[in-house]
Design an enzyme around this catalytic site. Structure first.
Site, short mmCIF file in Angstrom:
data_model
loop_
_atom_site.label_atom_id
_atom_site.label_comp_id
_atom_site.label_asym_id
_atom_site.label_seq_id
_atom_site.Cartn_x
_atom_site.Cartn_y
_atom_site.Cartn_z
N ARG A 114 4.02 6.92 3.10
CA ARG A 114 3.30 8.07 3.63
C ARG A 114 2.43 7.63 4.80
O ARG A 114 2.10 6.45 4.93
CB ARG A 114 2.45 8.76 2.55
CG ARG A 114 1.37 7.90 1.96
CD ARG A 114 0.50 8.73 1.00
NE ARG A 114 -0.48 7.90 0.31
CZ ARG A 114 -1.63 7.50 0.83
NH1 ARG A 114 -1.93 7.84 2.08
NH2 ARG A 114 -2.46 6.76 0.14
N CYS B 15 -3.35 0.46 14.57
CA CYS B 15 -4.22 0.83 13.45
C CYS B 15 -5.33 -0.21 13.27
O CYS B 15 -5.07 -1.42 13.25
CB CYS B 15 -3.42 0.95 12.16
SG CYS B 15 -4.41 1.48 10.75
N CYS C 2 -0.60 6.90 7.34
CA CYS C 2 -1.97 6.40 7.22
C CYS C 2 -2.95 7.51 7.57
O CYS C 2 -2.82 8.19 8.59
CB CYS C 2 -2.16 5.21 8.17
SG CYS C 2 -3.84 4.57 8.23
N CYS D 77 1.75 2.90 9.46
CA CYS D 77 0.70 3.04 10.46
C CYS D 77 1.28 2.92 11.86
O CYS D 77 2.40 2.43 12.05
CB CYS D 77 -0.36 1.93 10.30
SG CYS D 77 -1.12 1.84 8.68
N CYS E 70 -5.28 6.08 10.94
CA CYS E 70 -4.80 6.03 12.32
C CYS E 70 -3.91 7.20 12.70
O CYS E 70 -3.61 7.40 13.88
CB CYS E 70 -4.07 4.72 12.59
SG CYS E 70 -2.46 4.57 11.77
N THR F 283 0.81 -1.22 0.00
CA THR F 283 0.00 0.00 0.00
C THR F 283 0.84 1.27 0.00
O THR F 283 0.33 2.35 -0.32
CB THR F 283 -0.93 0.04 1.23
OG1 THR F 283 -0.13 0.08 2.42
CG2 THR F 283 -1.84 -1.18 1.25
N ARG G 34 -6.98 -3.91 8.48
CA ARG G 34 -6.66 -5.33 8.47
C ARG G 34 -5.15 -5.54 8.58
O ARG G 34 -4.36 -4.85 7.92
CB ARG G 34 -7.18 -5.98 7.18
CG ARG G 34 -6.98 -7.48 7.15
CD ARG G 34 -7.64 -8.07 5.91
NE ARG G 34 -7.02 -7.54 4.69
CZ ARG G 34 -7.45 -7.85 3.46
NH1 ARG G 34 -8.51 -8.63 3.31
NH2 ARG G 34 -6.85 -7.34 2.41
#
Length: 541
Positions: free
Chosen positions: A74, A49, A76, A45, A79, A41, A52
């Protein structure tokens, strides 16, 4: 997306499997201690967080968000990892990396650049950059950039300051640099980030007051901190109550004012502040976080201290105890020297007199109309104001002169051992004062004060040896958390039994020869409303 060619530096105290279990259970205790980056992704995080849990093969762990930024990830949007409490690792570590992180949070790079940071740490800029990149996955500029991004997010979410005011308050050199950094780090424009974030404070109030939320980890002994500060508040400079603390403070850009209140239901302190220059706000926030020890990991500390049944009883009585820091390191040294061998009340009286005579006047508000005196004023006129033995007054004014000249600099980025050696070499500063200042200024979590009268009294009350050598040996296994143990023993001094008369501690009348500031120990009955009151001498001011 840019990816790091090499594996990110590993947190020295946790394995990959331990970290993965933490994120699988969404354990909030680890928020701020590391970040989790997901290759598929491109996002990083906080451990808790709610998204999933990614597959282990897609996960990398980074000690800092700056390292994740450098690797091309970058933050999240769900969260907001930048909103977590700071890592307790920088409180625990006394090496160059830990000291650098404390100085970066204080805004040293914005004020002095990388050469200034390197000089404070005793390295060349090139070597410091290499060392931090190898240790933390990011160099000093990237770490400072991440700190600015954190400050910007906090201000965007928690205030209604204009974008330009947020940019300069967070430490950016220009609005364009601010816009570019926010977009790159968070994947959002400043306006979008403000709209998405839950508001943590209200709009600026009359007089330019800014309100911010400072998160911490639970449990948090706010009552103990406020009581400590209330007992030591200098009239005209500080005002404290059972649930708030306010003071005037001198920052690089001019006078500042802040007030702190606890919001336990939200797990945060509410900070109200006014600064003379927007760029000083980040430094003020860093100082308040250190003053209230907000980045500590109380569960880890309490668990380590609870391995001994006697000390476990103290921990159960006061869970989440914090060790107060210092808002101004130079002021802290003067306060400690004045507080040697006298009571807290006497020290506060002497400091109030010094401030009323030599402190700079500022706009009055809520009973605070002065700044603590400048070191140059104490050096020049302290002898006219201070009372007591001539040798002690001379020592205080001499130390103030050294601080005023810049020959001696104290700060959170000092090497703790080197700071201690430097202080002990000064006239009138012995082991107790040097260790106490080290505890308060550098945040060293492993300072123990066996020559402190109240520590020994508290030890006896807790069922531990009262003899300094026996006590030192008894508590050795609790490294690296002996500053917190010291705090618990201070608190034990004020404990009263559930019923019946005040309990008194019977310990030797002889002073410990290795601690000249510590006076003869006396029987003591402590008032219940001051958690860490001192009996007579060797008293932290």
């Amino acid at each position: 997306m840019k990816q790091s060619a090499s594996a990110p530096p590993r947190h020295p105290s946790m394995t990959f499997d331990e970290r993965y279990r933490a994120i699988s259970s969404r354990d909030t205790r680890f928020d701020g201690q590391f970040v989790t980056a997901v290759r598929t992704t491109g996002i990083y995080c906080r451990p808790s967080c709610p998204a999933r849990t990614p597959k282990p093969g897609n996960v990398s762990f980074f000690a800092t968000s700056a390292a994740a930024h450098e690797a091309g990830y970058r933050a999240c949007k769900r969260c907001l990892p930048e909103a977590a409490p700071g890592s307790p690792e920088w409180d625990l570590r006394g090496d160059a990396a830990g000291r650098a992180m404390r100085l970066i949070a204080d805004g040293v790079i914005e004020r002095e650049g990388v050469p200034g940071l390197a000089a404070r740490l005793g390295y060349s800029p090139r070597h410091l950059t290499r060392m931090l990149a190898a240790e933390l996955g990011a160099g000093p500029l990237a770490l400072a950039r991440a700190q600015r991004a954190h400050n910007a997010r906090m201000l965007l979410v928690g205030t209604d300051l204009t974008a330009a005011d947020v940019a300069f308050s967070a430490g950016f050199a220009s609005v364009r640099q601010f816009n570019d950094t926010v977009r790159e780090v968070f994947g959002l424009t400043p306006t979008e980030l403000r709209a998405r974030g839950a508001r943590a404070g209200a709009a600026p109030e009359a007089g330019g007051t800014i309100r911010l939320a400072l998160p911490y980890r639970l449990p948090f002994d706010a009552a103990g901190l406020f009581a400590w500060m209330s007992a030591r508040a200098i009239a005209g400079v500080e005002v404290a109550s059972s649930d708030s603390f306010a003071r005037n403070l001198r920052l690089p850009g001019g006078p500042a004012w802040f007030r702190v209140r606890d919001a336990p239901a939200q797990g945060r302190l509410v900070l109200e502040a006014r600064v003379a220059r927007p760029a000083d706000l980040a430094s003020l926030v860093a100082r308040v976080r250190r003053l209230f020890d907000l980045d500590a990991d109380p569960l880890a500390i309490d668990e380590a201290l609870s391995t001994d049944p006697l000390i476990a009883a103290r921990v159960r009585a006061v869970p989440g105890l914090r060790v107060p820091g210092a808002a101004d390191p130079h002021e802290m040294l003067i306060r400690a020297m004045i507080g040697q061998q006298i009571t807290v009340v006497a020290a506060r009286t002497a400091l109030t007199r010094l401030t009323q005579e030599l402190g700079e006047s500022v706009e009055a508000g809520e009973g605070m109309e002065r700044l603590f005196p400048m070191m140059s004023a104490i050096a020049d006129r302290g002898a006219e104001v201070l009372r007591g033995p001539r040798a002690r007054i001379s020592a205080i004014t001499a130390v103030a002169a050294v601080l005023a000249s810049g020959e001696l600099e104290l700060g959170p980025g000092d090497d703790p051992a080197a700071q201690r050696a430097t202080l002990i070499a000064l006239p009138g500063v012995g082991p107790w004062t040097a260790d106490y200042v080290r505890m308060r200024v550098t945040g060293d979590p492993d300072v123990f004060l066996p020559g402190d009268v109240a520590v020994r009294t508290g030890a006896v009350r807790a069922g531990l040896p009262g003899d300094p050598r026996e006590l030192t040996a008894r508590v050795a296994p609790f490294a690296p958390w002996r500053s917190y143990l010291t705090g618990h023993l201070w608190r034990a001094t004020a404990d009263l039994p559930a019923s019946g008369p005040t309990r008194r501690a019977n310990i030797s009348e002889e002073p410990h020869p290795q601690h000249p500031e510590s006076g003869p120990l006396e029987t003591y009955s402590a008032p219940a409303h001051i958690p860490d009151a001192r009996p007579t001498k060797g008293i932290p001011a």
